[in-house]
Design a protein around this motif. Structure first.
Motif, PDB file in Angstrom:
ATOM      1  N   PRO A 244     -53.486  38.510  17.637  1.00  0.00           N
ATOM      2  CA  PRO A 244     -54.479  39.307  17.200  1.00  0.00           C
ATOM      3  C   PRO A 244     -55.129  39.978  18.542  1.00  0.00           C
ATOM      4  N   VAL A 245     -55.539  41.270  18.470  1.00  0.00           N
ATOM      5  CA  VAL A 245     -56.080  41.815  19.309  1.00  0.00           C
ATOM      6  C   VAL A 245     -57.866  42.156  19.218  1.00  0.00           C
ATOM      7  N   LEU A 246     -58.606  41.960  20.062  1.00  0.00           N
ATOM      8  CA  LEU A 246     -59.746  42.436  19.981  1.00  0.00           C
ATOM      9  C   LEU A 246     -60.129  43.546  21.169  1.00  0.00           C
ATOM     10  N   GLN A 266     -63.028  34.119  27.388  1.00  0.00           N
ATOM     11  CA  GLN A 266     -62.200  33.103  27.659  1.00  0.00           C
ATOM     12  C   GLN A 266     -62.058  32.023  26.332  1.00  0.00           C
ATOM     13  N   TYR A 267     -63.069  32.114  25.647  1.00  0.00           N
ATOM     14  CA  TYR A 267     -62.953  31.163  24.432  1.00  0.00           C
ATOM     15  C   TYR A 267     -62.255  31.814  23.342  1.00  0.00           C
ATOM     16  N   LEU A 268     -62.307  33.545  23.285  1.00  0.00           N
ATOM     17  CA  LEU A 268     -61.518  34.208  22.428  1.00  0.00           C
ATOM     18  C   LEU A 268     -59.958  33.956  22.498  1.00  0.00           C
ATOM     19  N   VAL A 269     -60.061  34.085  23.811  1.00  0.00           N
ATOM     20  CA  VAL A 269     -58.398  34.138  24.284  1.00  0.00           C
ATOM     21  C   VAL A 269     -57.884  32.600  24.270  1.00  0.00           C
ATOM     22  N   GLY A 270     -58.404  31.760  24.938  1.00  0.00           N
ATOM     23  CA  GLY A 270     -57.791  30.557  25.062  1.00  0.00           C
ATOM     24  C   GLY A 270     -57.857  29.481  23.564  1.00  0.00           C
ATOM     25  N   GLU A 271     -59.098  29.743  22.889  1.00  0.00           N
ATOM     26  CA  GLU A 271     -59.509  28.819  21.685  1.00  0.00           C
ATOM     27  C   GLU A 271     -58.822  29.454  20.288  1.00  0.00           C
ATOM     28  N   LEU A 272     -59.222  30.909  20.448  1.00  0.00           N
ATOM     29  CA  LEU A 272     -58.797  31.628  19.173  1.00  0.00           C
ATOM     30  C   LEU A 272     -57.603  32.285  19.145  1.00  0.00           C
ATOM     31  N   GLY A 273     -57.061  32.522  20.296  1.00  0.00           N
ATOM     32  CA  GLY A 273     -55.616  33.051  20.357  1.00  0.00           C
ATOM     33  C   GLY A 273     -55.627  34.632  20.389  1.00  0.00           C
ATOM     34  N   TYR A 274     -56.668  35.293  20.547  1.00  0.00           N
ATOM     35  CA  TYR A 274     -56.902  36.865  20.786  1.00  0.00           C
ATOM     36  C   TYR A 274     -56.469  37.187  22.064  1.00  0.00           C
ATOM     37  N   THR A 275     -55.937  38.452  22.117  1.00  0.00           N
ATOM     38  CA  THR A 275     -55.745  38.891  23.239  1.00  0.00           C
ATOM     39  C   THR A 275     -56.694  40.157  23.274  1.00  0.00           C
ATOM     40  N   VAL A 276     -57.553  40.118  24.450  1.00  0.00           N
ATOM     41  CA  VAL A 276     -58.644  40.812  24.562  1.00  0.00           C
ATOM     42  C   VAL A 276     -58.339  42.104  25.548  1.00  0.00           C
ATOM     43  N   ILE A 277     -58.724  43.363  24.985  1.00  0.00           N
ATOM     44  CA  ILE A 277     -58.491  44.574  25.960  1.00  0.00           C
ATOM     45  C   ILE A 277     -59.707  45.082  26.065  1.00  0.00           C
ATOM     46  N   ALA A 278     -60.266  45.420  27.257  1.00  0.00           N
ATOM     47  CA  ALA A 278     -61.581  46.401  27.596  1.00  0.00           C
ATOM     48  C   ALA A 278     -61.191  47.454  28.293  1.00  0.00           C
ATOM     49  N   PRO A 279     -61.171  48.776  27.376  1.00  0.00           N
ATOM     50  CA  PRO A 279     -60.698  49.933  28.063  1.00  0.00           C
ATOM     51  C   PRO A 279     -62.140  50.335  28.925  1.00  0.00           C
ATOM     52  N   ASN A 280     -61.903  51.402  29.545  1.00  0.00           N
ATOM     53  CA  ASN A 280     -62.728  52.226  30.184  1.00  0.00           C
ATOM     54  C   ASN A 280     -62.138  53.792  30.004  1.00  0.00           C
ATOM     55  N   VAL A 281     -62.763  54.261  28.830  1.00  0.00           N
ATOM     56  CA  VAL A 281     -62.396  55.586  28.161  1.00  0.00           C
ATOM     57  C   VAL A 281     -63.117  56.665  29.105  1.00  0.00           C
ATOM     58  N   GLN A 317     -46.614  47.166  21.965  1.00  0.00           N
ATOM     59  CA  GLN A 317     -46.547  46.043  22.778  1.00  0.00           C
ATOM     60  C   GLN A 317     -45.916  44.697  21.840  1.00  0.00           C
ATOM     61  N   PRO A 318     -44.868  44.142  22.372  1.00  0.00           N
ATOM     62  CA  PRO A 318     -44.259  43.071  21.437  1.00  0.00           C
ATOM     63  C   PRO A 318     -45.114  41.796  21.255  1.00  0.00           C
ATOM     64  N   ASP A 319     -46.114  41.575  22.528  1.00  0.00           N
ATOM     65  CA  ASP A 319     -46.881  40.312  22.132  1.00  0.00           C
ATOM     66  C   ASP A 319     -48.337  40.610  21.307  1.00  0.00           C
ATOM     67  N   MET A 320     -48.299  41.996  20.878  1.00  0.00           N
ATOM     68  CA  MET A 320     -49.684  42.266  20.071  1.00  0.00           C
ATOM     69  C   MET A 320     -49.386  42.719  18.819  1.00  0.00           C
ATOM     70  N   ASP A 321     -50.126  42.043  17.702  1.00  0.00           N
ATOM     71  CA  ASP A 321     -50.154  42.300  16.308  1.00  0.00           C
ATOM     72  C   ASP A 321     -50.758  43.705  16.051  1.00  0.00           C
ATOM     73  N   ARG A 322     -50.131  44.697  15.687  1.00  0.00           N
ATOM     74  CA  ARG A 322     -50.787  45.966  15.488  1.00  0.00           C
ATOM     75  C   ARG A 322     -51.387  45.968  14.181  1.00  0.00           C
ATOM     76  N   ASN A 323     -51.161  44.895  13.179  1.00  0.00           N
ATOM     77  CA  ASN A 323     -51.946  44.688  11.928  1.00  0.00           C
ATOM     78  C   ASN A 323     -52.981  43.881  11.958  1.00  0.00           C
ATOM     79  N   ARG A 324     -53.349  43.230  13.305  1.00  0.00           N
ATOM     80  CA  ARG A 324     -54.535  42.449  13.207  1.00  0.00           C
ATOM     81  C   ARG A 324     -55.476  42.873  14.613  1.00  0.00           C
ATOM     82  N   VAL A 325     -55.803  44.006  14.503  1.00  0.00           N
ATOM     83  CA  VAL A 325     -56.866  44.673  15.625  1.00  0.00           C
ATOM     84  C   VAL A 325     -58.052  44.770  15.171  1.00  0.00           C
ATOM     85  N   VAL A 326     -59.028  44.380  16.200  1.00  0.00           N
ATOM     86  CA  VAL A 326     -60.558  44.532  15.629  1.00  0.00           C
ATOM     87  C   VAL A 326     -61.304  45.301  17.011  1.00  0.00           C
ATOM     88  N   VAL A 327     -62.157  46.113  16.665  1.00  0.00           N
ATOM     89  CA  VAL A 327     -63.012  46.633  17.607  1.00  0.00           C
ATOM     90  C   VAL A 327     -64.281  46.199  17.769  1.00  0.00           C
TER      91      VAL A 327
END
Length: 361
Positions: A244-246, A266-281, A317-327
């Motif tokens: 899942p992606v945040l 680090q908690y989101l990534v290491g414990e909950l298993g999220y990939t976190v993306i921080a864009p600079n739009v 991206q093969p390692d990211m779940d497009r159906n589980r994305v949160v903003v």
């Protein structure tokens, strides 16, 4: 100033429009430094540079000899440079001409020989030691890669430079450059580096902390014949996924996602298993005046469309779940969350809006 006769004042209107002037404490007289006034004017004239005559001015410090003023300005260019203003001749010298990234902060040595500054290069910081007498940069041992610098300080003898920094994988620590200038002012000094602190990580395994990976994804419009590229920091969850992606959207809007330390990330990534993306739009700081203006006024929704482009990139991206994305985001980032839910709700599993602007009019 050191003799208490003058005060350097920055009048801030916006991130691309500010003034720097010297105020005489006794008489109230003002001398314009930036934007520089035309000869014989009253100090209020604009000089037409940077498209409309405005400049961005940041930190200002008087030289220890009282003769000059060091400050940051984007005079004549896209990025903040380090400038020196001679208070007697009123001449301005750009000490970092041609820089392609913002000079973010600087510090002066008490002996007047050195100025140290950090440069924000795509979100990562580089520390530079400049010898004012030799008019040359001094070769420095490398700091940890992917660092974000928060403070620079010289000691009273001008022979040590302390640097406070953090990375995505390490809380803030202090590193110190030892400057050996025994050979004299005509010879570049030898510099060594020592780490002075080791911040606590408790029982956690530092080796498992997620690193910041700088990526670029194509957005919906073009620059010339190529798609405009949007920078983002990716913190990947361990394992093949798909995870899942945040999407973590910064506030501002004139701010910047930086790869510093965040225990929650680090908690989101290491414990909950999220990939976190921080864009600079578009509209984020750190990428020049033109980039800052790409979401001004009626262009505001263009930055929201950058999030739509990011959702397309995530889907590839093969390692990211497009159906589980949160903003998620706060303040302006919270507005971006709400706007993303409006425009891309069919592609989002949810949103977290913290004190976001909700009046879309």
């Amino acid at each position: 100033s050191l003799e208490d006769r003058q005060v350097a004042v920055i009048r801030y209107r916006s991130i691309t429009d500010s003034e720097l002037f010297l105020l005489d404490v006794n008489t109230g007289a003002q001398v314009s430094v930036e934007p520089a006034s035309a000869p014989g004017s009253n100090g209020s004239a604009r000089n037409g540079r940077n498209g409309g005559g405005t400049v961005s001015v940041a930190q200002a410090r008087f030289a220890y000899d009282g003769r000059g003023l060091f400050y940051l300005s984007d005079r004549g260019g896209e990025f903040l440079s380090l400038h020196y203003y001679d208070v007697y001749t009123r001449a301005v010298t750009n000490l970092t001409p041609g820089t392609s990234w913002d000079v973010e902060r600087f510090e002066l040595s008490r002996d007047g020989r050195f100025v140290a500054y950090s440069r924000n290069e795509a979100g990562f910081d580089r520390v530079v030691l400049h010898d004012l007498g030799l008019k040359a940069d001094i070769l420095l041992p490398a700091l940890p890669a992917s660092a974000v610098v928060s403070r620079l300080r010289f000691d009273g003898a001008s022979r040590r430079l302390a640097v406070s920094l953090e990375t995505a994988q390490s809380p803030e620590d202090v590193f110190v450059y030892e400057i050996d200038a025994a050979a004299g002012a005509a010879t570049p000094p030898q510099v060594t580096l020592a780490r002075w602190t080791q911040s606590e990580a408790g029982p956690l395994d530092r080796a498992k902390f997620a690193a910041a990976e700088l990526v670029q994804f194509p957005t919906w419009d073009q620059v010339g014949s190529r798609p405009r590229m949007i920078p983002a920091f990716v913190y990947r969850a361990p394992g093949p996924g798909p995870h899942p992606v945040l999407i973590d959207i910064h506030g501002g809007p004139e701010s910047q996602a930086r790869p510093g330390w965040s225990s929650f990330r680090q908690y989101l990534v290491g414990e909950l298993g999220y990939t976190v993306i921080a864009p600079n739009v578009r509209g984020s700081s750190g990428y020049g005046r033109t980039w800052l203006g790409l979401d001004d006024g009626m262009l505001r929704e263009d930055s929201v469309r950058d999030i739509g482009a990011l959702l397309v990139w995530i889907g590839l991206q093969p390692d990211m779940d497009r159906n589980r994305v949160v903003v998620a985001g706060g303040s302006y980032g919270g507005y971006m969350v709400l706007a993303s839910l409006v425009h891309y709700g069919d592609r989002l599993a949810g949103g977290i809006d913290t004190v976001g602007i909700s009046n879309f009019v």
